[in-house]
Design an enzyme around this catalytic site. Sequence first.
Site, PDB file in Angstrom:
ATOM      1  N   GLU A  97       0.853  -1.114   0.038  1.00  0.00           N
ATOM      2  CA  GLU A  97      -0.101   0.109   0.014  1.00  0.00           C
ATOM      3  C   GLU A  97       0.819   1.341  -0.021  1.00  0.00           C
ATOM      4  O   GLU A  97       2.077   1.208   0.721  1.00  0.00           O
ATOM      5  CB  GLU A  97      -0.876  -0.085   1.251  1.00  0.00           C
ATOM      6  CG  GLU A  97      -1.708   1.223   1.298  1.00  0.00           C
ATOM      7  CD  GLU A  97      -2.744   0.938   2.600  1.00  0.00           C
ATOM      8  OE1 GLU A  97      -2.866  -0.062   3.170  1.00  0.00           O
ATOM      9  OE2 GLU A  97      -3.523   2.229   2.514  1.00  0.00           O
ATOM     10  N   GLU A 143     -12.363  -1.931   2.311  1.00  0.00           N
ATOM     11  CA  GLU A 143     -12.966  -1.765   3.515  1.00  0.00           C
ATOM     12  C   GLU A 143     -14.012  -0.682   3.445  1.00  0.00           C
ATOM     13  O   GLU A 143     -14.166   0.234   4.412  1.00  0.00           O
ATOM     14  CB  GLU A 143     -12.165  -1.246   4.785  1.00  0.00           C
ATOM     15  CG  GLU A 143     -11.092  -2.749   4.887  1.00  0.00           C
ATOM     16  CD  GLU A 143     -10.135  -2.696   5.990  1.00  0.00           C
ATOM     17  OE1 GLU A 143      -9.956  -1.586   6.695  1.00  0.00           O
ATOM     18  OE2 GLU A 143      -9.774  -3.643   6.361  1.00  0.00           O
ATOM     19  N   GLU A 146      -6.549  -9.223   3.423  1.00  0.00           N
ATOM     20  CA  GLU A 146      -5.740  -8.678   4.487  1.00  0.00           C
ATOM     21  C   GLU A 146      -5.723  -9.340   5.835  1.00  0.00           C
ATOM     22  O   GLU A 146      -6.927  -9.564   6.386  1.00  0.00           O
ATOM     23  CB  GLU A 146      -6.259  -7.136   4.861  1.00  0.00           C
ATOM     24  CG  GLU A 146      -5.737  -6.245   3.821  1.00  0.00           C
ATOM     25  CD  GLU A 146      -6.148  -4.839   4.361  1.00  0.00           C
ATOM     26  OE1 GLU A 146      -5.818  -4.500   5.451  1.00  0.00           O
ATOM     27  OE2 GLU A 146      -6.469  -4.033   3.544  1.00  0.00           O
TER      28      GLU A 146
HETATM   29  O1  AHR Z   1      -2.935  -2.947   6.087  1.00  0.00           O
HETATM   30  C1  AHR Z   1      -3.225  -1.636   6.904  1.00  0.00           C
HETATM   31  C2  AHR Z   1      -4.714  -1.169   6.763  1.00  0.00           C
HETATM   32  O2  AHR Z   1      -5.458  -1.873   7.330  1.00  0.00           O
HETATM   33  C3  AHR Z   1      -5.134  -1.103   5.500  1.00  0.00           C
HETATM   34  O3  AHR Z   1      -5.185   0.107   4.647  1.00  0.00           O
HETATM   35  C4  AHR Z   1      -6.737  -1.231   5.499  1.00  0.00           C
HETATM   36  O4  AHR Z   1      -7.374  -1.872   4.733  1.00  0.00           O
HETATM   37  C5  AHR Z   1      -6.903  -2.024   6.999  1.00  0.00           C
HETATM   38  O5  AHR Z   1      -7.564  -1.403   7.668  1.00  0.00           O
END
Ligand code: AHR
Length: 494
Positions: free
Chosen positions: A26, A172, A291
């Site tokens: 990210e 999310e 994730e």
């Molecule tokens: O991985 C860190 C964060 O965790 C991401 O940006 C988000 O999608 C999640 O809440």
Amino acid sequence: MKAKIVASRENIISDIDRRIYGSFVEHLGRAVYNGIYEPTHKSADDMGFRGDVLELVKELNVPIVRYPGGNFVSGYNWEDGIGDKKNRPRKLDLAWLTTETNEMGIDEFQEWARRAGSEVMLAVNLGTRGPDEARCCIEYCNSETDTYYANLRRKNGFEKPFGIKLWCLGNEMDGEWQICHKTAEEYARTATETAKVLKWVDPSIELVACGSSDPNMPTFGSWERTVLEATYDYIDYLSLHCYYGNRDNDTANFLSRAEDMDRFIKTTRDICDEIKAKRGSEREINLSFDEYNVWYRTKDEEKTMERWQIAPHLLEEEFNFEDALLVGCMLMTLQNNADRVKIACLAQLVNVIAPIMTENDGASWKQTIFYPYMYASIYGNGAALKQEIQCDTYKSKEGWDIPYLYTSVIDNKEKREITIFAVNRSLNEDMELEIKLDGYDNLKLKEHVNLYCDDLKAKNTRDNEKISPKNCKINHSSPVFLKKHSWNMLRFKY
Ligand code: AHR
């Protein structure tokens, strides 16, 4: 303590989709800048990618990498990260309260992934943006047509399309922390229309819709139902996210979070099947656990740090040995749900809650969680087998019975190999393990690797790799022993 695993060649869960060993990069902290990209680093290649990091990523054998977020994507304009770097704008990133320079974007990331031997899983912005930008983005990435965005890609130096096959419909969107968070109804509508235009541009792609950000979200269940009702005919996967922590320093309970993850998967699967039945659909929606990790020490850091820095040290979780044990168990949970979990991403890959750490202008090293992830990705291929575990149990906080032994059994028919991953969750006792694998002739244990440290809180640092795999001595005439609180991989040939 004694324990027994029984499995049979005939009793298969499913073939494992290699994409469950995916990861995530990210635009956050030092994941991209000074993580994978640092043009002034001594190992940097012609595009400014750190060579030392690329080598470590290759060691992990990562099949797919999700990009560019995460929360970041919900405020991202993908056009800011293409073309001549001199013309790229600097912008405020409201997800992490930093400054985004846009030196890296899709142009560079798809090339980085190619050099790492990985595919890209691209997320589109369904926060501040919507279907219009998504359709332009996929035309830029995947189209061979003589049209504006495909020609823009060519003008930027990429004659051939990037051919990105897996797309995430936002990130999310159920969480109020998300830029332009949506209700289930709002998201369902946007996701459906975005899915339609994306597949009209490129019918060969697969799509992931947002499920819940955590099993404890108040909307878990109702969110999935609303989203699936609307998107069912257009999507291929529903996402799940989950991070665990050992805030109360209760390691036994912490290690039982693998069962919590398993329940989250099975409940989400059941909701997908409920909607399938309700609609009388032939199609099955599979799961993308895009994730997962241990993350608790560095949560909410962005709220107190100096705002608008470029690539600050953010979410740089220092993993200890017990974190490696849980990540090892989580990977087994994914393998044991291989019939429905087809994609998963360890969040994340470099510096940000990551197996790989770097110093700016300096060294890189492996965190404790690197090893269970690497072994799963290299040896966890083939068919996952169902197992019957006979073993003592302890109670989790919820009162669940948790067997001390946690395992997965994988049959790699091509290599004529059985790989067993096993964690002994007892904090005090070694385990004598009896293994009964039916339907295989001449099984021979070839390798027993373990990760063990007396100190559950031990960490790896730049100069001291305290947690690294050891080869255990094989004695064919005595049972296998798993040390107390250890992760293990047993490889048999047949
Ligand atoms: O991985 C860190 C964060 O965790 C991401 O940006 C988000 O999608 C999640 O809440």
